[in-house]
Design a protein around this motif. Structure first.
Motif, PDB file in Angstrom:
ATOM      1  N   GLU A  16       0.829  -1.211   0.000  1.00  0.00           N
ATOM      2  CA  GLU A  16       0.000   0.000   0.000  1.00  0.00           C
ATOM      3  C   GLU A  16       0.859   1.255   0.000  1.00  0.00           C
ATOM      4  OE1 GLU A  16      -2.975  -0.585  -0.566  1.00  0.00           O
ATOM      5  OE2 GLU A  16      -4.018   1.297  -0.181  1.00  0.00           O
ATOM      6  N   ARG A  19       1.886   1.773  -3.484  1.00  0.00           N
ATOM      7  CA  ARG A  19       0.783   2.335  -4.296  1.00  0.00           C
ATOM      8  C   ARG A  19       0.650   3.837  -4.103  1.00  0.00           C
ATOM      9  NH1 ARG A  19      -1.694  -2.344  -1.937  1.00  0.00           N
ATOM     10  NH2 ARG A  19      -1.187  -4.011  -3.407  1.00  0.00           N
ATOM     11  N   ILE A  20       0.943   4.303  -2.880  1.00  0.00           N
ATOM     12  CA  ILE A  20       0.890   5.752  -2.639  1.00  0.00           C
ATOM     13  C   ILE A  20       2.137   6.438  -3.208  1.00  0.00           C
ATOM     14  CG2 ILE A  20       0.845   7.546  -0.854  1.00  0.00           C
ATOM     15  CD1 ILE A  20      -0.497   5.438   0.990  1.00  0.00           C
ATOM     16  N   ASN A  23       2.923   7.610  -6.902  1.00  0.00           N
ATOM     17  CA  ASN A  23       2.293   8.846  -7.379  1.00  0.00           C
ATOM     18  C   ASN A  23       2.604  10.060  -6.505  1.00  0.00           C
ATOM     19  OD1 ASN A  23       0.933   7.788  -9.657  1.00  0.00           O
ATOM     20  ND2 ASN A  23      -0.664   6.937  -8.337  1.00  0.00           N
ATOM     21  N   HIS A  24       3.439   9.911  -5.497  1.00  0.00           N
ATOM     22  CA  HIS A  24       3.742  11.034  -4.601  1.00  0.00           C
ATOM     23  C   HIS A  24       4.697  11.987  -5.323  1.00  0.00           C
ATOM     24  CE1 HIS A  24       5.096  13.341  -1.147  1.00  0.00           C
ATOM     25  NE2 HIS A  24       4.204  12.735  -0.378  1.00  0.00           N
ATOM     26  N   GLU A  52       3.161   0.910 -13.205  1.00  0.00           N
ATOM     27  CA  GLU A  52       3.443   1.987 -12.249  1.00  0.00           C
ATOM     28  C   GLU A  52       4.933   2.110 -11.969  1.00  0.00           C
ATOM     29  OE1 GLU A  52       0.917   3.744 -11.032  1.00  0.00           O
ATOM     30  OE2 GLU A  52      -0.821   2.468 -11.403  1.00  0.00           O
ATOM     31  N   GLN A 270     -10.288   3.264   0.890  1.00  0.00           N
ATOM     32  CA  GLN A 270      -9.418   3.773  -0.184  1.00  0.00           C
ATOM     33  C   GLN A 270      -9.018   5.221   0.031  1.00  0.00           C
ATOM     34  OE1 GLN A 270      -8.055   1.790  -2.335  1.00  0.00           O
ATOM     35  NE2 GLN A 270      -9.387   0.023  -2.364  1.00  0.00           N
ATOM     36  N   LEU A 320      -6.574  10.957  -2.204  1.00  0.00           N
ATOM     37  CA  LEU A 320      -6.916   9.739  -2.935  1.00  0.00           C
ATOM     38  C   LEU A 320      -8.380   9.740  -3.331  1.00  0.00           C
ATOM     39  CD1 LEU A 320      -5.045   7.405  -0.454  1.00  0.00           C
ATOM     40  CD2 LEU A 320      -4.200   8.217  -2.655  1.00  0.00           C
TER      41      LEU A 320
ATOM     42  N   THR D 271      -8.645   1.838 -10.928  1.00  0.00           N
ATOM     43  CA  THR D 271      -7.705   2.525 -11.822  1.00  0.00           C
ATOM     44  C   THR D 271      -8.367   2.769 -13.173  1.00  0.00           C
ATOM     45  OG1 THR D 271      -6.722   0.682 -13.058  1.00  0.00           O
ATOM     46  CG2 THR D 271      -5.924   1.034 -10.824  1.00  0.00           C
ATOM     47  N   LYS D 319      -3.956   9.365 -12.446  1.00  0.00           N
ATOM     48  CA  LYS D 319      -2.957   8.466 -11.837  1.00  0.00           C
ATOM     49  C   LYS D 319      -3.496   8.013 -10.485  1.00  0.00           C
ATOM     50  CE  LYS D 319       1.128  10.106 -14.241  1.00  0.00           C
ATOM     51  NZ  LYS D 319       2.447  10.732 -14.133  1.00  0.00           N
ATOM     52  N   LYS D 321      -4.540   5.611  -7.304  1.00  0.00           N
ATOM     53  CA  LYS D 321      -3.967   4.523  -6.526  1.00  0.00           C
ATOM     54  C   LYS D 321      -4.716   3.223  -6.825  1.00  0.00           C
ATOM     55  CE  LYS D 321      -4.949   3.564  -2.257  1.00  0.00           C
ATOM     56  NZ  LYS D 321      -5.161   2.115  -2.455  1.00  0.00           N
ATOM     57  N   SER D 323      -6.253  -0.391  -6.023  1.00  0.00           N
ATOM     58  CA  SER D 323      -6.833  -0.807  -4.735  1.00  0.00           C
ATOM     59  C   SER D 323      -6.078  -1.981  -4.122  1.00  0.00           C
ATOM     60  CB  SER D 323      -8.303  -1.180  -4.908  1.00  0.00           C
ATOM     61  OG  SER D 323      -8.434  -2.432  -5.524  1.00  0.00           O
TER      62      SER D 323
END
Lengths: 325, 325, 325, 325
Positions: A16, A19-20, A23-24, A52, A270, A320, D271, D319, D321, D323
């Motif tokens: 997780e 996943r963050i 895109n940070h 990604e 989410q 998000l 997504t 873009k 996240k 799940s």
């Protein structure tokens, strides 16, 4: 860019976190350490990261990164830090329960700060080491902090909370076998859950004299993500006073929302939000508290802490899309 | 009373067999053999049997029972029978795939009969050894047998079927972890599922010249019980002729029902039924076939075979309450 | 054979009643009354009854049946009975809440008996009219009756219970839309659920002086069937004394099972059982109570009452296969 | 900033559009039109938007916005546009099926462009009006476009696809009642789904002579989000050639990913991706195609189209996240 290293990359909280972080806008993932997965692409363990990232797991750490996230099992972070040295400037955010209690917090002539931004925002901004709170602990504390901040906890608190299966981790077990878990419910560790210690520590940091019981029943739900908690305690304050108290307490905290409307779990899933719904029933205040256990309850909160530590806007990378359904 | 022994008592098919047999009016469970559970009550492995039985798992067999059900993993039944002798009169019903194909069926100067009552009712009644069909194989064959019985299979057959997680057995695995399986779908062994062999064998026993392809995609569903299969093939017969053909074929078979109405999976779950819905779409016959994978697809069918072997009414102990929801 | 009529045949409780009665060895379904479905086969509303019955809904009642089950919405049973007369000998079992409270129970110079067999077995056997208990009320009362029977309820009782979507009935609503309900949780009517009245009435019938609060939070679960309830209250009795008390109380009651083992919801689903698990945690007794809301919580209990009223074995037609999964 | 108006704001596609647009860095939501909700906050219909927006539904349009999204039921967009005029410069993106077919596309002396960026990127960038594709149509076309682009569709195509309950819209119906849908599967409109027309139109735009059948069975799944489709057709190309063909075709398209690994539905959920897995089985190419029906299948694709129309990076605001679970 903040260079980040992740230790223990094959579990749910590290997945997780990845996943963050992909895109940070202010973070570059420097390495993802996993002895079991070394040499394989991240997508081997987290196939939804397809497209990604092209990163590969490694069994070598870069000791000079700006921040390290420890996503190891409980009890393993301490040992890891003793065996692996990082640069003096490296910030460390530990997602296990190894350093959450004051008695466990000392490390390297410094101290882990309990990373609940809604309790310790300034300390976190100045911290070198962060002990990221537990998932149940987050949902329960956020429902009680405003009361404790005004010394209003005067009676026992009754808590029932239910968590999704990701709360049990990636390991295979009978209670996460789909055939068993689907359409099922059970409870575990009633009145004895380990998160009670960190909850009481936080409440006592605000209301020193709070000594009543917190009677907490944790349940295993059949969904995968989220914690839905109901809490009630006696108080003489009116509903209006309570809503005002909660809204005031959370005014500067961008992820906690207070409402008098009914809420349901998926409103928080989410997202990095905690949503609190308040009702007054006779003498009782009833608070419903919902979070995503992997986000506000783990990896999202870890990134929130990182943002504070590096002087970024607290919500950076954490706006998000809610799931809705 | 028929004295029954069960070999391999801790899995899903044996659990389901026990759930049926505890209420079967003509059966007495003599022993349940499990080396891993010996000495523990049945409820240790199957806690929902609370109040149904006080039986204890054993690691000793009684070779003199009337019927033995083998609920072992695929490939283990043969070895078990070679190492354990039963009385001459003892009937054996094997739920694995060890003896289903004609090439594998010989045993002890006798032969295993393929235990699909809607194909082999008379042979089953006279058999000593039964090879109980596979779950997908049952749903698919029942959708095609009437066509084959009239030599009407003249084109490729396209099959898509989805099964619940109990189809994967009690073993823990990544694809039965609740966090992965919930709200998910995937397929496996496309065009290569091992049940194709027994399906073709049965069809060829009715229609010797059938050589077209059966293109079968099996899917993993997120429910726990049931198989939902759709099959289509070209045929010049009209819808009315086809419904008449199917209803005639299954007239004497109490568990198969043919309808022109839409059906959904849960209509068959928790029952020993197979429900077939027929549509004609242009040149294609589209058959939807639903069963409970643990009942008509395994343990229910095993009891149906036992009933036939012992001269009981075929439905004895199998008039199960549908679940509805 | 007992001739049975069912009023209001298109809902969940009547569907479940039909699923039981089609296999009940002592009952013949005489008519199923539904104004909305009259003329259609039962399978139009309950398609899983395919192959079980050829009956057709009717809008005419037969006033001479032995027993009538009222499966109408709450508030509609009374009106129905005023407008429709049955024979003097006809027993009536009402599944709504119209007659459950003593104040509402008088009817036709007779009185409805509260149909909880574990409280009122002898009265039920002699009754002409039965008010079948609510689903939450059944799960909660069975967890508390042994305490009340010994005047041991001396403190507040804290109850959290979660029910499946069939508890909300067949009507379409936002909170039963699958897109909303799936993977979601919410609560409703906290501390104010209407079943509290019948629960208190029953407890006071055993322990007159019980005046503490019952703090009850009902939750909407994402499964379809079952109620999972946890209850705790302070008591000075030891765990052993409590288990002994409960097992003694339920010795003659074939559907209630008491254990010290952990339990999970699916152990009771698809059965008429109530399973109680007892733990002692410090001063608190914690009881977990599980039932199937449509069976022990509604239609199964209605048949159990019928069995008692007609002098049958209490379990007749109710030895249902557990679902396991 | 792009000023956006949304017409029909209470449904699933508009809710999802709002969830994207509240975080889109180049868009300002000007108004959300809903006659049924006018005057209420957006959170009344979409409670998970708490903390995201203070906007209120309106029954007045602002005709001067830069872009309008039509989230009305099928058949209602045309009527709406005839009764409501927008500025000459206003771009319109319609999520219904009113304008998808060439025969329906003419409007206001201009023409709607079929908004599948992987087919029509340049036309979309230049378009004034966009007809956003259907959800099944998107998943199926993306699995076939590379073949059609090389005139390689030479045989029938067999398609089985399953969609989540949000695909059925916000309206209440029997097949979206949770008690029915949970753990259930069914199919509908077999071989006759309305999306076949737009699929064939797109394929023929690339491969004019394609006249084979597309045999498509759509299924109702028990999850809420996502489409999982399997497609197979005969082709003489090797697996390597096919993977190369697909990867080449999608090289410039940031949301479509091609792999030879197994995939499962949840990899695409939450997504805007479409993930394609390719296998060669004997003479058959088997393609598995997964999307989120509300994102790449509806609102996400609408924003992708908007980005192209306004010269933004195609992935802006998209873009999202994944799940994971």
């Amino acid at each position: 860019m903040i260079k980040a290293g992740i230790i223990g990359g094959a579990g749910y909280t590290s997945g997780e976190l990845l996943r963050i972080l992909v895109n940070h806008p202010k973070v570059e993932i420097d390495f993802v350490f996993s002895t079991s997965q070394a040499g394989k692409p991240l997508t081997a363990a987290h196939p939804d990261l397809i497209g990604e990232t092209g990163l590969v797991f490694t069994d070598k750490i870069n000791p000079d990164v700006n921040v390290v996230f420890l996503c190891l099992g409980h009890g393993k972070s301490k040992a890891f830090l003793e065996n692996n040295k990082f640069a003096l400037h490296t910030r460390i955010i530990d997602l296990s329960n190894d350093f959450r209690l004051d008695n466990d917090a000392d490390f390297n002539s410094d101290s882990f700060v309990y990373g609940l931004p809604e309790l310790n925002k300034n300390k976190i901004a100045a911290a070198k080491y962060i002990a990221n709170p537990g998932c149940f602990a987050t949902a329960i504390q956020l429902a009680l902090l405003p009361l404790a901040s005004e010394n209003l906890l005067e009676n026992d608190v009754h808590v029932n909370a239910i968590t999704g299966s990701t709360g049990a981790g990636v390991q295979l077990s009978e209670t996460t076998h789909h055939s068993w878990r689907n359409s099922n419910i059970s409870h575990y560790k009633a009145f004895e859950h380990q998160h009670l210690a960190e909850i009481k520590q936080s409440l006592n940091s605000l209301q020193e004299d709070f000594e009543n019981e917190i009677l907490f029943i944790p349940n295993r739900g059949e969904f995968t993500r989220g914690i839905f908690a109901t809490l009630y305690t006696k108080t003489s304050k009116s509903k209006e006073e309570l809503i005002d108290l909660y809204q005031t307490y959370y005014k500067e905290h961008p992820f906690v929302w207070v409402t008098a409307e009914d809420i349901s779990l998926k409103m928080a899933v989410q997202t990095n939000k905690c949503i609190l719904s308040l009702e007054k029933k006779g003498d009782y205040l009833l608070v419903t508290s919902i979070i995503d256990n992997l986000l506000k309850g783990a990896s999202g909160q870890a990134v929130q802490n990182m943002n504070l530590m590096f002087g970024l806007e607290e919500t950076t990378g954490l706006k998000l899309k809610p799931s809705g359904f």
